[in-house]
Design an enzyme around this catalytic site. Structure first.
Site, mmCIF file in Angstrom:
data_model
loop_
_atom_site.group_PDB
_atom_site.id
_atom_site.type_symbol
_atom_site.label_atom_id
_atom_site.label_comp_id
_atom_site.label_asym_id
_atom_site.label_seq_id
_atom_site.Cartn_x
_atom_site.Cartn_y
_atom_site.Cartn_z
ATOM 1 N N LEU A 62 0.705 -1.084 0.010
ATOM 2 C CA LEU A 62 -0.179 -0.120 -0.023
ATOM 3 C C LEU A 62 0.719 0.999 0.009
ATOM 4 O O LEU A 62 0.244 2.371 0.003
ATOM 5 C CB LEU A 62 -0.951 0.175 1.177
ATOM 6 N N TYR A 104 1.331 10.741 -12.083
ATOM 7 C CA TYR A 104 0.820 9.814 -10.905
ATOM 8 C C TYR A 104 0.463 8.597 -11.498
ATOM 9 O O TYR A 104 0.889 7.500 -11.075
ATOM 10 C CB TYR A 104 -0.105 10.463 -10.092
ATOM 11 N N ASN A 143 -11.845 6.504 -6.033
ATOM 12 C CA ASN A 143 -11.656 7.401 -5.000
ATOM 13 C C ASN A 143 -11.927 6.771 -3.710
ATOM 14 O O ASN A 143 -12.996 6.071 -3.846
ATOM 15 C CB ASN A 143 -12.652 8.653 -5.184
ATOM 16 N N PRO A 164 -42.949 10.887 40.928
ATOM 17 C CA PRO A 164 -43.748 9.790 41.782
ATOM 18 C C PRO A 164 -45.338 10.138 42.053
ATOM 19 O O PRO A 164 -45.537 11.257 41.997
ATOM 20 C CB PRO A 164 -42.926 9.891 43.238
ATOM 21 N N GLY A 165 -46.194 9.322 41.675
ATOM 22 C CA GLY A 165 -47.413 9.338 41.932
ATOM 23 C C GLY A 165 -48.121 9.929 40.552
ATOM 24 O O GLY A 165 -49.379 10.156 40.580
#
Length: 399
Positions: free
Chosen positions: A64, A119, A148, A310-311
């Site tokens: 690579l 390249y 890509n 609560p409740g």
């Protein structure tokens, strides 16, 4: 199997090496027939002695290493063809005819817009060198012309427009798109790594090329990763802006399994700065507790968190078409549902100690009661549609 990875600290090398280590250390068991005994990492800071030692002992080579952004055009040939020559010469020196993979590029086709690419010429020279090496030694060579690439750990402002767009939008930096209609062929890093692992197992995908077109051929001289995506620059930028807006809209775009959108979203998130990793949600608070929307989807409703003190009793309403799941994750409560026009009540005692989902049925008025005198009742609520104040489909009626 002992594996040499050159360019091990680069984008592809890093992702590949991590996957190889996961298999070697038993963290990834998806390939039970792949035995990895060592991973030799070679990069720019390695020595010639390292390369000599690795080439004498390895059973497979992923080459690579290469040059993408040199100071001079001549460095393309030196860094790409030159190192490939050194690698193959070192393998020859030790009589090691193990399989060798070469990371090449679409630019090696030297066609179309790549017709005058220095390249590309350096990559094509490397390909020809590998093909000659295969003739001379009978070694197996695997030449990949990658399109890509994108994915986590890709370096922005280097050789990937996707990485640059993701990084800049995540960090509130400007981007430049000269022609939104330009189409890219994109290969996701995880798909590439899966092909590399296939190659290790002798299951690489073979082909020939006509210009940039892949022609599948089991006896082909080249190899390819079969899963790629063709997307315009404009669409890529549009999607990234949608992802960036999610903390404000709460909306997750459609990201089907295997889709480009899913892969791009994961890529974008990998570029988030620390200050954006966490974001606040709007809590609707009153004396009964709170209600907070967590997530919207385009087509499948929303998820919210409800906290009852609560409740407290919440709900006491019904819907024509809308339906919900109530999932108590903490506390102790009672869910009641009554079909409109009847006196029959269904009751479901629920607790965070035994998590279950309870349907809130269309045409049934329903509530949820916190049975504790001391602890809050915490409920995850899924609704099959996003709340629309202009069409709430919600009608008050006590159970």
């Amino acid at each position: 199997m002992k594996i040499l990875v050159t360019g091990a600290k680069g984008f592809v090398g890093k992702n590949l090496c991590i996957s190889l280590y996961n298999i070697m250390n038993g963290k990834d068991r998806t390939r039970p027939n792949l035995q990895i005994d060592a991973v030799y990492e070679y990069d720019i800071d390695s020595t010639s002695d390292d390369l000599d030692s690795y080439c004498s002992d390895c059973d497979f080579v992923f080459n690579l290493a290469g040059v993408n952004r040199p100071q001079t055009q001549e460095e393309f040939m030196q860094g790409n063809f030159g190192f490939a020559s050194l690698l193959l010469d070192t393998l020859k020196k030790h009589g090691n005819h193990c399989p060798v993979m070469l990371s090449s590029s679409q630019q090696a086709s030297l066609t179309g817009r790549f017709g005058n690419s220095e390249y590309g010429r350096s990559k094509k020279a490397g390909e020809d060198l590998f093909l000659k090496y295969a003739e001379d030694t009978n070694a197996k060579v695997l030449i990949y012309r990658f399109p890509n690439l994108f994915g986590k750990w890709c370096r922005p402002n280097y050789n990937s427009a996707v990485a640059t767009f993701c990084n800049n939008i995540a960090n509130d930096l400007p981007i430049q798109v000269n022609d939104p209609a330009v189409e890219l062929e994109l290969l996701y890093i995880d798909d590439l790594v899966q092909e590399m692992l296939d190659a290790l197992e002798g299951n690489e995908h073979r082909c020939e090329f006509e210009g940039l077109e892949v022609i599948e051929d089991k006896k082909g001289r080249y190899c390819y990763a079969p899963i790629t995506h063709k997307v315009t620059l404009g669409r890529i930028v549009e999607l990234i802006h949608l992802f960036a807006a999610q903390p404000l809209t709460l909306t997750i775009p459609d990201i089907p399994e295997g889709s480009f959108e899913k892969k791009l979203y994961s890529t974008y998130l990998s570029y988030l700065p620390k200050e954006k990793v966490a974001f606040p949600l709007k809590m609707n608070v009153d004396d009964r507790g709170s209600f907070t929307e967590l997530l919207h989807t385009l087509n499948s409703g929303q998820v919210s968190i409800n906290i009852s003190k609560p409740g407290i009793t919440k709900g006491q309403h019904w819907h024509h078409t809308k339906w919900e799941f109530f999932i108590v994750v903490a506390g102790h409560g009672l869910i009641q549902e009554r079909k409109i026009g009847t006196d029959e009540v269904m009751e479901f005692e629920v607790s965070g100690d035994k998590i279950e989902a309870v349907h809130m049925l269309p045409g049934y008025t329903h509530n949820i009661i916190n049975l504790s005198d001391t602890d809050n009742l915490v409920t995850v609520m899924y609704c099959n549609e996003i709340f629309n104040p202009n069409k709430p489909d919600t009608f008050f009626e006590k159970v």
